[in-house]
Design a protein around this motif. Structure first.
Motif, PDB file in Angstrom:
ATOM      1  N   PRO A   3       0.609  -1.393  -0.041  1.00 54.49           N
ATOM      2  CA  PRO A   3      -0.006   0.055   0.062  1.00 54.49           C
ATOM      3  C   PRO A   3       0.895   1.389   0.117  1.00 54.49           C
ATOM      4  CG  PRO A   3      -0.839  -1.652   1.542  1.00 54.49           C
ATOM      5  CD  PRO A   3       0.373  -2.260   1.015  1.00 54.49           C
ATOM      6  N   SER A   4       0.396   2.536  -0.739  1.00 55.79           N
ATOM      7  CA  SER A   4       1.090   3.455  -1.027  1.00 55.79           C
ATOM      8  C   SER A   4       1.305   4.052   0.385  1.00 55.79           C
ATOM      9  CB  SER A   4       0.511   4.435  -2.132  1.00 55.79           C
ATOM     10  OG  SER A   4      -0.980   4.884  -1.376  1.00 55.79           O
ATOM     11  N   ALA A   5       2.169   5.218   0.495  1.00 56.73           N
ATOM     12  CA  ALA A   5       2.207   5.826   1.798  1.00 56.73           C
ATOM     13  C   ALA A   5       0.987   6.794   2.098  1.00 56.73           C
ATOM     14  CB  ALA A   5       3.689   6.693   1.590  1.00 56.73           C
ATOM     15  N   ASP A   6       0.537   7.393   0.907  1.00 56.62           N
ATOM     16  CA  ASP A   6      -0.896   8.067   1.325  1.00 56.62           C
ATOM     17  C   ASP A   6      -1.836   7.295   1.891  1.00 56.62           C
ATOM     18  OD1 ASP A   6       0.526  10.124   0.317  1.00 56.62           O
ATOM     19  OD2 ASP A   6      -0.600  10.056  -1.769  1.00 56.62           O
ATOM     20  N   GLU A   7      -1.903   6.024   1.525  1.00 54.16           N
ATOM     21  CA  GLU A   7      -3.109   5.194   1.855  1.00 54.16           C
ATOM     22  C   GLU A   7      -2.786   4.667   3.536  1.00 54.16           C
ATOM     23  OE1 GLU A   7      -3.068   1.811  -0.749  1.00 54.16           O
ATOM     24  OE2 GLU A   7      -4.392   2.832  -2.087  1.00 54.16           O
ATOM     25  N   ALA A   8      -1.606   4.541   3.797  1.00 44.91           N
ATOM     26  CA  ALA A   8      -1.312   4.010   5.199  1.00 44.91           C
ATOM     27  C   ALA A   8      -1.432   5.484   5.957  1.00 44.91           C
ATOM     28  CB  ALA A   8       0.481   3.677   5.189  1.00 44.91           C
ATOM     29  N   ALA A   9      -1.160   6.556   5.585  1.00 41.40           N
ATOM     30  CA  ALA A   9      -1.210   7.812   6.165  1.00 41.40           C
ATOM     31  C   ALA A   9      -2.743   8.122   6.363  1.00 41.40           C
ATOM     32  CB  ALA A   9      -0.659   8.900   5.753  1.00 41.40           C
ATOM     33  N   ALA A  10      -3.620   7.903   5.563  1.00 47.01           N
ATOM     34  CA  ALA A  10      -4.984   7.773   5.479  1.00 47.01           C
ATOM     35  C   ALA A  10      -5.645   6.907   6.524  1.00 47.01           C
ATOM     36  CB  ALA A  10      -5.612   7.692   4.271  1.00 47.01           C
ATOM     37  N   LYS A  11      -4.918   5.737   6.667  1.00 41.58           N
ATOM     38  CA  LYS A  11      -5.830   4.932   7.595  1.00 41.58           C
ATOM     39  C   LYS A  11      -5.127   5.214   8.828  1.00 41.58           C
ATOM     40  CE  LYS A  11      -5.792  -0.157   8.469  1.00 41.58           C
ATOM     41  NZ  LYS A  11      -4.836  -1.489   8.067  1.00 41.58           N
ATOM     42  N   THR A  12      -4.154   5.644   9.186  1.00 43.22           N
ATOM     43  CA  THR A  12      -3.697   6.088  10.440  1.00 43.22           C
ATOM     44  C   THR A  12      -4.450   7.292  10.968  1.00 43.22           C
ATOM     45  OG1 THR A  12      -1.464   5.309  10.016  1.00 43.22           O
ATOM     46  CG2 THR A  12      -1.648   7.094  11.699  1.00 43.22           C
ATOM     47  N   ALA A  13      -4.727   8.156  10.002  1.00 42.44           N
ATOM     48  CA  ALA A  13      -5.433   9.322  10.368  1.00 42.44           C
ATOM     49  C   ALA A  13      -6.941   9.079  10.694  1.00 42.44           C
ATOM     50  CB  ALA A  13      -5.542  10.617   9.203  1.00 42.44           C
ATOM     51  N   GLN A  14      -7.476   8.205   9.821  1.00 45.57           N
ATOM     52  CA  GLN A  14      -8.886   7.728  10.035  1.00 45.57           C
ATOM     53  C   GLN A  14      -9.083   7.177  11.574  1.00 45.57           C
ATOM     54  OE1 GLN A  14     -11.557   8.296   7.888  1.00 45.57           O
ATOM     55  NE2 GLN A  14     -12.779   7.599   9.511  1.00 45.57           N
ATOM     56  N   LYS A  15      -7.916   6.373  11.866  1.00 44.60           N
ATOM     57  CA  LYS A  15      -7.942   5.483  13.053  1.00 44.60           C
ATOM     58  C   LYS A  15      -7.868   6.520  14.373  1.00 44.60           C
ATOM     59  CE  LYS A  15      -6.187   1.547  13.708  1.00 44.60           C
ATOM     60  NZ  LYS A  15      -5.289   0.374  13.385  1.00 44.60           N
ATOM     61  N   ARG A  16      -7.113   7.474  14.135  1.00 44.81           N
ATOM     62  CA  ARG A  16      -6.747   8.452  14.952  1.00 44.81           C
ATOM     63  C   ARG A  16      -8.198   9.343  15.381  1.00 44.81           C
ATOM     64  NH1 ARG A  16      -4.187  10.257  19.595  1.00 44.81           N
ATOM     65  NH2 ARG A  16      -3.963  12.461  19.758  1.00 44.81           N
ATOM     66  N   TYR A  17      -8.770   9.694  14.205  1.00 44.62           N
ATOM     67  CA  TYR A  17     -10.027  10.231  14.276  1.00 44.62           C
ATOM     68  C   TYR A  17     -11.057   9.757  15.074  1.00 44.62           C
ATOM     69  CZ  TYR A  17     -14.182  12.824  12.630  1.00 44.62           C
ATOM     70  OH  TYR A  17     -15.526  13.235  12.479  1.00 44.62           O
ATOM     71  N   GLU A  18     -11.209   8.375  14.888  1.00 43.43           N
ATOM     72  CA  GLU A  18     -12.403   7.716  15.173  1.00 43.43           C
ATOM     73  C   GLU A  18     -12.007   7.428  16.732  1.00 43.43           C
ATOM     74  OE1 GLU A  18     -12.452   4.063  13.094  1.00 43.43           O
ATOM     75  OE2 GLU A  18     -13.197   4.828  11.590  1.00 43.43           O
ATOM     76  N   GLY A  19     -10.735   7.305  17.036  1.00 42.16           N
ATOM     77  CA  GLY A  19     -10.463   7.123  18.598  1.00 42.16           C
ATOM     78  C   GLY A  19     -10.685   8.472  19.462  1.00 42.16           C
ATOM     79  N   LEU A  20     -10.580   9.543  18.724  1.00 41.93           N
ATOM     80  CA  LEU A  20     -10.809  10.967  19.534  1.00 41.93           C
ATOM     81  C   LEU A  20     -12.326  11.164  19.584  1.00 41.93           C
ATOM     82  CD1 LEU A  20      -8.022  13.410  17.912  1.00 41.93           C
ATOM     83  CD2 LEU A  20      -7.910  12.230  20.224  1.00 41.93           C
ATOM     84  N   LEU A  21     -13.079  10.546  18.801  1.00 40.25           N
ATOM     85  CA  LEU A  21     -14.475  10.766  18.577  1.00 40.25           C
ATOM     86  C   LEU A  21     -14.917   9.771  19.871  1.00 40.25           C
ATOM     87  CD1 LEU A  21     -15.941  10.614  14.839  1.00 40.25           C
ATOM     88  CD2 LEU A  21     -15.742  12.322  16.698  1.00 40.25           C
TER      89      LEU A  21
END
Length: 746
Positions: free
Chosen positions: A8-26
């Motif tokens: 997976p590209s670096a953008d996809e990995a970063a997107a996955k990390t950001a999504q997980k961080r966002y869901e955790g904060l919610l």
């Protein structure tokens, strides 16, 4: 060999990390708003920013709801301190926020009015939102009627602030009596309601006991159904005709798939060899009481057959009877359709008897259990294991029991080093098995820094002056050899345990057995070299367990499976005979001869010689061995796992006799690991087995749940998934820890 697909590209990995961080904060913010977290989440909102070109999530920010300022989401606590507490936010007032936080800590969700109660400094304001209208007692206090202003300044409640909720409920009841009509919830059509109940039933059945039927009567769940416009449901609705219908549906589908297959393998897990009776009898696993019987088909799918509740130790011929009844129950008199059995225990006389009586069958013992039995061998027969376990037990008993001064000093060191304190693990003598010994070693290793600090404690030094045992323990802690041996034994057990867990997850086929044990031997050799341990004793134990577990089908499947063909110097892809021992080569001949009819034996051996010298066309061999990277695990996977068998059925048609053996051997599973579920309901049924109705319903529920799990190839339990979820949260998001700490203090 085809090249692996790109990761997976670096953008996809970063997107996955950001999504997980966002869901955790919610999740953190939602808990905090309910009064189970930090105060500042009432004013900070997580934002998920997206890349304008790709549309993928790229970053997470925090927005102040008071002034719309945006901050980094890396440290919400620091953001709150710098922006809110220090006065940077122009709209933040610390006193009012404290009052709001106090109100949030005691939310009132079932009333439609709010009250003002005077305190020593400022009024206590409770606001309640009921559907779309919001009322406050502050507004009532300034109303023209003056009723609010007359009540609030002088109202003293005997129960204090805790009376607010009760008084608000009283006011709400008065308003309902004055205007009894309530706005209806969202209207759903009958088709929508029926569909929703079907989905609900699927979830309850497929959870296999993790969701209690009686939980459908829970008031909160009923309130949820009412909120979304659903009628209330009764647990009895899910244990009657609906259960019968769902069971029949799954059963018909399962039997149709078995009929479509030319042959199958029986898998049985849950048996436990009773060592008290010379390995000749079986008992159920005392923690479960359930033996699972399933069917493995050549196309790689597995189907659940039935559950067997065994309530006592049983002789080996009982297991044999159960397996044979299962076989005949599936295929009647055409028993040749069952080409083998895989079961989860060793010394299984039942498996040998069935194989001897039916020459076409290949009956295997489970590789997962084989590797775990090797750990037991280490615990029993490896002197280093015994020595390390004895020393760890001596250390734990001294720290835990010898002296309160030592124990308190150790706890002080733990608090200093880890922030928490506990006793060292020390199992009682009657429960000192290899699992307990391994857990004790893990506990000792995890406490190494605290133990080293203990030697510097003045209290321990005083005890050591007069206590010979304390001096011996001190010398042990200082001895680098003790820690090297402990790390070595722990590493050896973890090595085998990790391989066993991978076997359970991967569920390898029989052709993979020889490579698995070769991999284990290589890892054990590296372990001996790393810790400077003589290889002889460990290798002897590995070989002894290998011989107990070995079956000639391992070698035959390894030779016949195109997946393991080796390219020679001429470019041919030939079977890997050179990796077999002379005895294993003979096993291949003997097994193939046994699995075919007598008049075909010499033909099969001639075809085997042709296979040995000619092998498979390079293009087909490369197609079978083609791999790609699994996007989830990152490991290399075979692109088409069924291609090994399909090549024999469609391309290697000139091998008429050998091909019959190959297609039956190649698909055989080497593990019997079944699906996992919640066992509380099954334990109850085992304890009340006299109820035929209860047993019948539970059998059907197990079948439905197992059928669904096997369909999804989901062999994990809900408890495992929950543990993994909390483990990931603990390791990746420190904000979640903050919520857990705040919750524990509420």
């Amino acid at each position: 060999m085809a090249a692996a697909v790109d990761s997976p590209s670096a953008d996809e990995a970063a997107a996955k990390t950001a999504q997980k961080r966002y869901e955790g904060l919610l999740m953190v913010r939602n808990k905090a708003i309910k009064g189970k977290g930090a105060w500042y989440w009432a004013h900070l909102e997580p934002l998920l920013l997206h890349n304008t070109e790709t549309g993928l999530p790229k970053a997470v920010k925090l927005r102040c709801s008071l002034c719309d300022a945006v901050f980094s989401a890396s440290n919400p606590s620091r953001t709150a301190s710098e922006h809110l507490k220090r006065g940077t936010c122009p709209n933040f007032n610390s006193s009012s926020s404290s009052a709001a936080a106090a109100a949030a800590a005691k939310p009132i969700s079932s009333v439609s009015t709010a009250l003002v109660v005077p305190s020593s400094s400022s009024p206590f304001l409770v606001q309640h939102h009921h559907r779309k209208r919001t009322t406050t007692a502050a507004a009532a206090a300034t109303s023209p009627s003056g009723s609010g202003s007359r009540m609030a300044p002088h109202l003293m409640l005997s129960g204090g602030k805790e009376d607010l909720g009760a008084l608000a409920m009283l006011e709400d009841s008065v308003k309902k009596l004055k205007s009894p009509k309530t706005s209806p919830g969202p209207a759903l059509s009958k088709a929508q309601i029926d569909s929703a109940i079907e989905f609900l039933a699927d979830w309850v059945y497929e959870s296999c006991g993790s969701v209690s039927f009686t939980s459908l009567d829970h008031p909160k769940f009923r309130a949820f159904l009412a909120q979304v416009g659903m009628p209330a449901v009764s647990p009895r609705d899910f244990t009657g005709a609906r259960l019968e219908s769902r069971f029949e549906e799954a059963k018909v589908e399962s039997e149709a798939r078995i009929r479509d297959a030319m042959f199958f393998q029986i898998a049985s897990d849950g048996w436990k060899c009773d060592s008290r009776n010379s390995g000749e009898s079986f008992s159920y696993n005392s923690e479960q009481g359930l033996v699972n019987l399933s069917v493995n088909l050549p196309n790689g799918t597995s189907l659940y057959r039935r559950a067997l509740f065994v309530t006592a130790s049983a002789p080996s011929n009982y297991a044999e009877e159960v397996l044979w009844e299962t076989i005949t129950g599936i295929c009647g008199n055409l028993v040749q359709q069952c080409v083998g059995v895989v079961a989860d225990r060793f010394k299984a006389k039942a498996l040998r008897n069935l194989e001897n009586q039916n020459h076409w069958m290949v009956n295997l013992t489970c590789q997962y259990q084989g590797f775990y039995s090797l750990i037991k061998d280490f615990a029993k027969d490896l002197p280093l294991f015994t020595t390390v376990a004895h020393n760890c037990l001596k250390l734990a008993n001294f720290v835990n029991y010898r002296s309160p001064h030592v124990r308190n000093a150790f706890h002080k060191c733990q608090l200093q080093e880890y922030g928490h304190s506990s006793l060292l693990r020390a199992p009682p003598p009657h429960r000192f098995h290899f699992h307990a010994a391994y857990a004790m070693m893990e506990g000792t290793l995890s406490s190494v820094r605290a133990l080293q600090l203990l030697l510097l404690d003045e209290g321990f030094k005083m005890v050591a002056i007069e206590d010979q045992g304390a001096r011996e323990v001190g010398d042990m802690i200082r001895d680098a050899g003790f820690w090297n041996d402990l790390e070595a034994v722990h590493g050896l057990v973890k090595l085998v345990k990790d391989m066993a867990q991978e076997i359970e997850a991967e569920r390898p086929l029989v052709g993979q057995c020889l490579p698995l044990w070769d991999e284990l031997r290589a890892k054990v050799k590296d372990w001996c070299s790393k810790f400077h341990i003589a290889e002889g004793v460990v290798e002897k134990l590995v070989e002894r367990r290998f011989k107990k577990n070995y079956h000639p089908a391992w070698a035959a499947a390894y030779i016949l499976d195109p997946l393991y063909l080796v390219r020679d110097t001429s470019g041919k892809y030939l079977p890997p005979f050179k990796y077999l021992t002379p005895e294993q080569e003979k096993d291949v001949d003997r097994l193939i001869t046994r699995l075919v009819a007598r008049d075909e034996a010499h033909i099969a051996l001639m075809e085997l010689m042709k296979w040995r010298t000619e092998g498979l066309d390079p293009v087909y061999a490369q197609a079978v061995q083609m791999k790609e990277r699994d996007p989830v695990t990152g490991k290399m996977r075979i692109v088409n796992p069924q291609s090994s068998r399909l090549v024999w059925e469609t391309y290697l048609t000139e091998f008429k006799s050998l091909g019959k053996v190959a297609v039956r051997l190649i698909f055989l599973h080497a593990t019997s690991c079944g699906f996992k579920c919640n066992w509380s309901l099954w334990r109850w049924v085992c304890a009340h087995g006299h109820s035929r109705t209860a047993l019948d319903k539970v059998q059907k529920l197990i079948f439905i749940a197992a059928h669904s799990k096997l369909e999804r190839r989901d062999f994990s339990s809900d408890q495992d998934k929950d543990a993994e979820l909390f483990s990931l949260a603990n390791g990746e998001d420190d904000v979640l820890n903050e919520v857990l700490v705040d919750t524990s203090s509420v």
